[in-house]
Design a protein around this motif. Structure first.
Motif, PDB file in Angstrom:
ATOM      1  N   ASN A  30       0.817  -1.210   0.000  1.00 41.81           N
ATOM      2  CA  ASN A  30       0.000   0.000   0.000  1.00 41.81           C
ATOM      3  C   ASN A  30       0.850   1.258   0.000  1.00 41.81           C
ATOM      4  N   GLN A 110     -11.639   5.847   0.430  1.00 43.37           N
ATOM      5  CA  GLN A 110     -10.507   6.321  -0.370  1.00 43.37           C
ATOM      6  C   GLN A 110     -10.935   7.498  -1.239  1.00 43.37           C
ATOM      7  N   THR A 114      -5.383   5.903  -6.918  1.00 41.38           N
ATOM      8  CA  THR A 114      -4.016   5.383  -7.022  1.00 41.38           C
ATOM      9  C   THR A 114      -3.930   4.338  -8.130  1.00 41.38           C
ATOM     10  N   SER A 117      -5.222   0.220  -8.306  1.00 41.69           N
ATOM     11  CA  SER A 117      -6.305   0.013  -7.347  1.00 41.69           C
ATOM     12  C   SER A 117      -7.624  -0.136  -8.104  1.00 41.69           C
TER      13      SER A 117
END
Length: 239
Positions: A30, A110, A114, A117
């Motif tokens: 992550n 979120q 990103t 993802s």
């Protein structure tokens, strides 16, 4: 300190070290995820909307992504009689940015988008109505498809926020991942990676059907894109 106490302290130290290493192994992936940026160098956000367009440097490559089909009359004007378009496609005109989309991450809290993802991709509608509120991308047909019979992208039955709806989750990846000098205006590709397995990823590209530029999963040329933030905020689509 007695020998027995030393053994107890050593055992506790080993347990702490083992736990720390396991935690690090779980969190490292992550930490290395890179944010996705728009043409202004700003980070893509789930609460903003963007045009997905072919980079201007690729002259003649067409414009942005939109809902279709794009039907052309004999005089070149668009036929607006198709009530609920369901195809995901690219506009043929470089100057046409297409229809803006939202990127909705699988992780509910979120905000920043990103690379690699899972995200739902949802078209924005200025004035959504019930019968035509088909806006979420999904993959139809046999995955990943073939060059002659690719798996098409559509908005027939997609929905946001459903982890079990595997065909609606996509990923964004930087095209030139090794080019560190291209952070100002990077190019990206869109991929479909069911169950997040790298070896199952299929790149989204263009397939011509009766002159229409359909978005599909197939083996073929890349479809590099950039993200242009849509600042023309009016009525937001119903979330």
């Amino acid at each position: 300190i007695s020998f027995k106490m030393k053994r107890i302290i050593l055992l506790i130290s080993l347990v702490v070290a083992f736990y720390s290493s396991c935690t690090s192994a779980r969190t490292t992936p992550n930490q290395v995820l890179q944010v996705v940026r728009d043409t202004n160098g700003e980070i893509l956000r789930s609460d903003s909307r963007y045009f997905v367009v072919m980079p201007p440097v690729l002259a003649g490559g067409g414009g942005g992504v939109t809902r279709g089909p794009i039907l052309e009359a004999e005089d070149g004007a668009r036929d607006a009689n198709f009530v609920c378009p369901f195809q995901v496609m690219q506009t043929p005109l470089n100057s046409d940015q297409g229809r803006a989309v939202f990127f909705k991450p699988k992780a509910p809290n979120q905000i920043e988008i990103t690379e690699s993802s899972d995200v739902n991709i949802k078209f924005h509608l200025d004035n959504p109505i019930g019968i035509c509120n088909n806006t979420v991308w999904e993959v139809e047909g046999k995955i990943p498809g073939t060059a002659l019979k690719p798996a098409f992208l559509s908005t027939n039955g997609g929905e946001t926020g459903n982890p079990s709806k595997v065909t609606t989750w996509f990923q964004i990846k930087k095209l030139n991942d090794d080019d560190d000098d291209d952070d100002v205006n990077p190019m990206y590709i869109l991929e479909f990676c069911p169950n997040n397995h790298e070896d199952t990823c299929s790149e989204i590209t263009i397939h011509y059907v009766y002159g229409q530029r359909r978005l599909v999963l197939k083996i073929g040329d890349s479809f590099p894109v950039v993200f242009v933030k849509d600042n023309n905020y009016g009525i937001n689509s119903i979330e």
